[in-house]
Design a protein around this motif. Sequence first.
Motif, PDB file in Angstrom:
ATOM      1  N   ASN A 111     -13.266 -16.366   0.286  1.00  0.00           N
ATOM      2  CA  ASN A 111     -12.091 -15.509   0.245  1.00  0.00           C
ATOM      3  C   ASN A 111     -10.876 -16.436   0.213  1.00  0.00           C
ATOM      4  OD1 ASN A 111      -9.793 -13.971   0.998  1.00  0.00           O
ATOM      5  ND2 ASN A 111     -11.109 -12.428   1.939  1.00  0.00           N
ATOM      6  N   LYS A 112     -10.259 -16.548  -0.954  1.00  0.00           N
ATOM      7  CA  LYS A 112      -9.152 -17.501  -1.119  1.00  0.00           C
ATOM      8  C   LYS A 112      -7.960 -17.177  -0.220  1.00  0.00           C
ATOM      9  CE  LYS A 112      -7.174 -15.270  -5.220  1.00  0.00           C
ATOM     10  NZ  LYS A 112      -5.941 -14.810  -4.664  1.00  0.00           N
ATOM     11  N   ASP A 113      -7.766 -15.903   0.104  1.00  0.00           N
ATOM     12  CA  ASP A 113      -6.655 -15.529   0.976  1.00  0.00           C
ATOM     13  C   ASP A 113      -6.812 -16.116   2.384  1.00  0.00           C
ATOM     14  OD1 ASP A 113      -5.504 -14.077  -1.086  1.00  0.00           O
ATOM     15  OD2 ASP A 113      -6.487 -12.212  -0.490  1.00  0.00           O
ATOM     16  N   LEU A 114      -8.064 -16.264   2.811  1.00  0.00           N
ATOM     17  CA  LEU A 114      -8.315 -16.808   4.148  1.00  0.00           C
ATOM     18  C   LEU A 114      -8.003 -18.299   4.244  1.00  0.00           C
ATOM     19  CD1 LEU A 114     -11.618 -15.161   5.372  1.00  0.00           C
ATOM     20  CD2 LEU A 114      -9.325 -14.864   6.280  1.00  0.00           C
ATOM     21  N   MET A 115      -8.150 -19.016   3.155  1.00  0.00           N
ATOM     22  CA  MET A 115      -7.952 -20.468   3.211  1.00  0.00           C
ATOM     23  C   MET A 115      -6.523 -20.827   3.600  1.00  0.00           C
ATOM     24  SD  MET A 115     -10.940 -21.481   2.957  1.00  0.00           S
ATOM     25  CE  MET A 115     -10.764 -23.243   2.907  1.00  0.00           C
ATOM     26  N   GLY A 116      -5.543 -20.096   3.095  1.00  0.00           N
ATOM     27  CA  GLY A 116      -4.160 -20.362   3.462  1.00  0.00           C
ATOM     28  C   GLY A 116      -3.902 -20.060   4.925  1.00  0.00           C
ATOM     29  N   ILE A 117      -4.483 -18.967   5.407  1.00  0.00           N
ATOM     30  CA  ILE A 117      -4.346 -18.602   6.814  1.00  0.00           C
ATOM     31  C   ILE A 117      -5.018 -19.655   7.686  1.00  0.00           C
ATOM     32  CG2 ILE A 117      -4.974 -16.886   8.567  1.00  0.00           C
ATOM     33  CD1 ILE A 117      -4.913 -14.797   6.217  1.00  0.00           C
ATOM     34  N   ALA A 118      -6.227 -20.048   7.301  1.00  0.00           N
ATOM     35  CA  ALA A 118      -6.965 -21.057   8.071  1.00  0.00           C
ATOM     36  C   ALA A 118      -6.213 -22.383   8.095  1.00  0.00           C
ATOM     37  CB  ALA A 118      -8.364 -21.253   7.483  1.00  0.00           C
ATOM     38  N   ASP A 119      -5.588 -22.737   6.982  1.00  0.00           N
ATOM     39  CA  ASP A 119      -4.811 -23.975   6.931  1.00  0.00           C
ATOM     40  C   ASP A 119      -3.631 -23.914   7.902  1.00  0.00           C
ATOM     41  OD1 ASP A 119      -4.236 -26.586   5.826  1.00  0.00           O
ATOM     42  OD2 ASP A 119      -2.572 -25.652   4.754  1.00  0.00           O
ATOM     43  N   ASP A 120      -2.944 -22.789   7.941  1.00  0.00           N
ATOM     44  CA  ASP A 120      -1.816 -22.625   8.866  1.00  0.00           C
ATOM     45  C   ASP A 120      -2.275 -22.704  10.324  1.00  0.00           C
ATOM     46  OD1 ASP A 120      -0.086 -22.295   6.724  1.00  0.00           O
ATOM     47  OD2 ASP A 120      -0.056 -20.101   6.865  1.00  0.00           O
ATOM     48  N   VAL A 121      -3.370 -22.046  10.637  1.00  0.00           N
ATOM     49  CA  VAL A 121      -3.894 -22.070  12.005  1.00  0.00           C
ATOM     50  C   VAL A 121      -4.353 -23.481  12.357  1.00  0.00           C
ATOM     51  CG1 VAL A 121      -5.691 -21.195  13.558  1.00  0.00           C
ATOM     52  CG2 VAL A 121      -4.512 -19.632  12.003  1.00  0.00           C
ATOM     53  N   SER A 122      -4.993 -24.153  11.401  1.00  0.00           N
ATOM     54  CA  SER A 122      -5.446 -25.528  11.622  1.00  0.00           C
ATOM     55  C   SER A 122      -4.269 -26.444  11.966  1.00  0.00           C
ATOM     56  CB  SER A 122      -6.182 -26.044  10.386  1.00  0.00           C
ATOM     57  OG  SER A 122      -6.650 -27.358  10.612  1.00  0.00           O
ATOM     58  N   GLU A 123      -3.167 -26.292  11.239  1.00  0.00           N
ATOM     59  CA  GLU A 123      -1.976 -27.106  11.520  1.00  0.00           C
ATOM     60  C   GLU A 123      -1.431 -26.829  12.917  1.00  0.00           C
ATOM     61  OE1 GLU A 123      -0.673 -29.671   9.835  1.00  0.00           O
ATOM     62  OE2 GLU A 123      -2.454 -29.418   8.571  1.00  0.00           O
ATOM     63  N   LYS A 124      -1.436 -25.578  13.322  1.00  0.00           N
ATOM     64  CA  LYS A 124      -0.970 -25.231  14.667  1.00  0.00           C
ATOM     65  C   LYS A 124      -1.870 -25.858  15.730  1.00  0.00           C
ATOM     66  CE  LYS A 124       1.600 -20.975  14.001  1.00  0.00           C
ATOM     67  NZ  LYS A 124       2.747 -21.470  14.749  1.00  0.00           N
ATOM     68  N   LEU A 125      -3.181 -25.778  15.527  1.00  0.00           N
ATOM     69  CA  LEU A 125      -4.104 -26.358  16.501  1.00  0.00           C
ATOM     70  C   LEU A 125      -3.996 -27.885  16.530  1.00  0.00           C
ATOM     71  CD1 LEU A 125      -7.166 -23.999  15.985  1.00  0.00           C
ATOM     72  CD2 LEU A 125      -5.656 -24.103  17.977  1.00  0.00           C
ATOM     73  N   LYS A 126      -3.736 -28.497  15.378  1.00  0.00           N
ATOM     74  CA  LYS A 126      -3.501 -29.953  15.360  1.00  0.00           C
ATOM     75  C   LYS A 126      -2.272 -30.285  16.190  1.00  0.00           C
ATOM     76  CE  LYS A 126      -5.194 -30.979  10.742  1.00  0.00           C
ATOM     77  NZ  LYS A 126      -4.795 -31.366   9.396  1.00  0.00           N
ATOM     78  N   ARG A 127      -1.227 -29.464  16.081  1.00  0.00           N
ATOM     79  CA  ARG A 127      -0.009 -29.704  16.872  1.00  0.00           C
ATOM     80  C   ARG A 127      -0.286 -29.554  18.368  1.00  0.00           C
ATOM     81  NH1 ARG A 127       2.653 -27.168  12.379  1.00  0.00           N
ATOM     82  NH2 ARG A 127       2.794 -25.159  13.450  1.00  0.00           N
ATOM     83  N   VAL A 128      -1.158 -28.632  18.731  1.00  0.00           N
ATOM     84  CA  VAL A 128      -1.543 -28.478  20.137  1.00  0.00           C
ATOM     85  C   VAL A 128      -2.170 -29.776  20.637  1.00  0.00           C
ATOM     86  CG1 VAL A 128      -3.173 -27.327  21.700  1.00  0.00           C
ATOM     87  CG2 VAL A 128      -1.812 -25.972  20.088  1.00  0.00           C
ATOM     88  N   ILE A 129      -3.120 -30.294  19.879  1.00  0.00           N
ATOM     89  CA  ILE A 129      -3.805 -31.526  20.264  1.00  0.00           C
ATOM     90  C   ILE A 129      -2.813 -32.697  20.292  1.00  0.00           C
ATOM     91  CG2 ILE A 129      -5.586 -33.185  19.562  1.00  0.00           C
ATOM     92  CD1 ILE A 129      -6.672 -30.523  20.798  1.00  0.00           C
ATOM     93  N   ASP A 130      -1.936 -32.776  19.300  1.00  0.00           N
ATOM     94  CA  ASP A 130      -0.917 -33.836  19.276  1.00  0.00           C
ATOM     95  C   ASP A 130       0.023 -33.727  20.471  1.00  0.00           C
ATOM     96  OD1 ASP A 130      -1.963 -34.871  16.940  1.00  0.00           O
ATOM     97  OD2 ASP A 130      -0.445 -33.958  15.637  1.00  0.00           O
ATOM     98  N   ASP A 131       0.368 -32.502  20.854  1.00  0.00           N
ATOM     99  CA  ASP A 131       1.252 -32.283  21.989  1.00  0.00           C
ATOM    100  C   ASP A 131       0.614 -32.827  23.270  1.00  0.00           C
ATOM    101  OD1 ASP A 131       3.631 -31.210  23.244  1.00  0.00           O
ATOM    102  OD2 ASP A 131       2.378 -29.593  24.021  1.00  0.00           O
ATOM    103  N   ILE A 132      -0.653 -32.564  23.446  1.00  0.00           N
ATOM    104  CA  ILE A 132      -1.377 -33.068  24.625  1.00  0.00           C
ATOM    105  C   ILE A 132      -1.388 -34.600  24.584  1.00  0.00           C
ATOM    106  CG2 ILE A 132      -3.629 -33.170  25.772  1.00  0.00           C
ATOM    107  CD1 ILE A 132      -4.022 -30.253  24.586  1.00  0.00           C
ATOM    108  N   HIS A 133      -1.643 -35.151  23.422  1.00  0.00           N
ATOM    109  CA  HIS A 133      -1.727 -36.607  23.261  1.00  0.00           C
ATOM    110  C   HIS A 133      -0.387 -37.291  23.541  1.00  0.00           C
ATOM    111  CE1 HIS A 133      -2.899 -40.486  21.671  1.00  0.00           C
ATOM    112  NE2 HIS A 133      -1.850 -40.464  20.878  1.00  0.00           N
ATOM    113  N   HIS A 134       0.693 -36.762  23.002  1.00  0.00           N
ATOM    114  CA  HIS A 134       1.996 -37.429  23.097  1.00  0.00           C
ATOM    115  C   HIS A 134       2.725 -37.184  24.406  1.00  0.00           C
ATOM    116  CE1 HIS A 134       1.460 -37.571  18.660  1.00  0.00           C
ATOM    117  NE2 HIS A 134       1.812 -38.809  18.919  1.00  0.00           N
ATOM    118  N   ASN A 135       2.450 -36.088  25.069  1.00  0.00           N
ATOM    119  CA  ASN A 135       3.206 -35.753  26.269  1.00  0.00           C
ATOM    120  C   ASN A 135       2.473 -36.019  27.571  1.00  0.00           C
ATOM    121  OD1 ASN A 135       5.561 -34.858  24.903  1.00  0.00           O
ATOM    122  ND2 ASN A 135       4.455 -33.025  24.308  1.00  0.00           N
ATOM    123  N   HIS A 136       1.242 -36.480  27.485  1.00  0.00           N
ATOM    124  CA  HIS A 136       0.529 -36.687  28.739  1.00  0.00           C
ATOM    125  C   HIS A 136      -0.327 -37.911  28.659  1.00  0.00           C
ATOM    126  CE1 HIS A 136       2.091 -32.879  30.105  1.00  0.00           C
ATOM    127  NE2 HIS A 136       1.762 -32.401  28.934  1.00  0.00           N
TER     128      HIS A 136
END
Length: 133
Positions: free
Chosen positions: A108-133
Motif C-alpha cells: 500500500n503506497k499510501d502507508l509508506m509515506g506515513i511509515a516514513d514520517d513515523v520512523s523519523e519521529k521515532l528516530k528523533r525520540v532515540i536521538d533525544d535520549i542519546h543527546h540529552n542523557h
Amino acid sequence: MTYYHHTVLSDLTFEEAVKTTTEALKKEGFGILSEIDIKATLKKKLNVDFHNYKILGACNPDFAHKALLAEDKIGTMLPCNVILQEKEKGFIEVAAVDPMASMQAVINKDLMGIADDVSEKLKRVIDDIHHNH
C-alpha cells in the motif's frame, strides 16, 4: 543486515530511562497505550528471573488515524513498540520499532509515506535520549 529498530544505549537508571523515553515520545506526539513489564510477567507466570525489560506501546493518534484510513487491517501492526532493557546493571538499551521495515509487508503506497514520517519521529525520540542523557 536489515535493521527493524532504532536503538540507543543509556547510563540512566532503568526507571529514569522509562520516564525519559516516555517524555521524548510525548514531545513527538506519542502517548503510551500499554506498558508490559516482561520481568514481572515472567516471574509471575513462569517463576523465571529475567532482566529489566519493558515494552511501551506508543501511539501517535494522527498517524494511527491516517494509517487506518489507508489500510483498515493495519491495526494488527499498531501501536509502535518501544522496548527498554537492562541486560547489564547500569546499561539501558532503548529500541523503537522502525515502521518502514514492517510496512514493507503491506502493499500500500499510501502507508509508506506515513511509515516514513513515523520512523523519523521515532528516530528523533532515540536521538533525544542519546543527546540529552
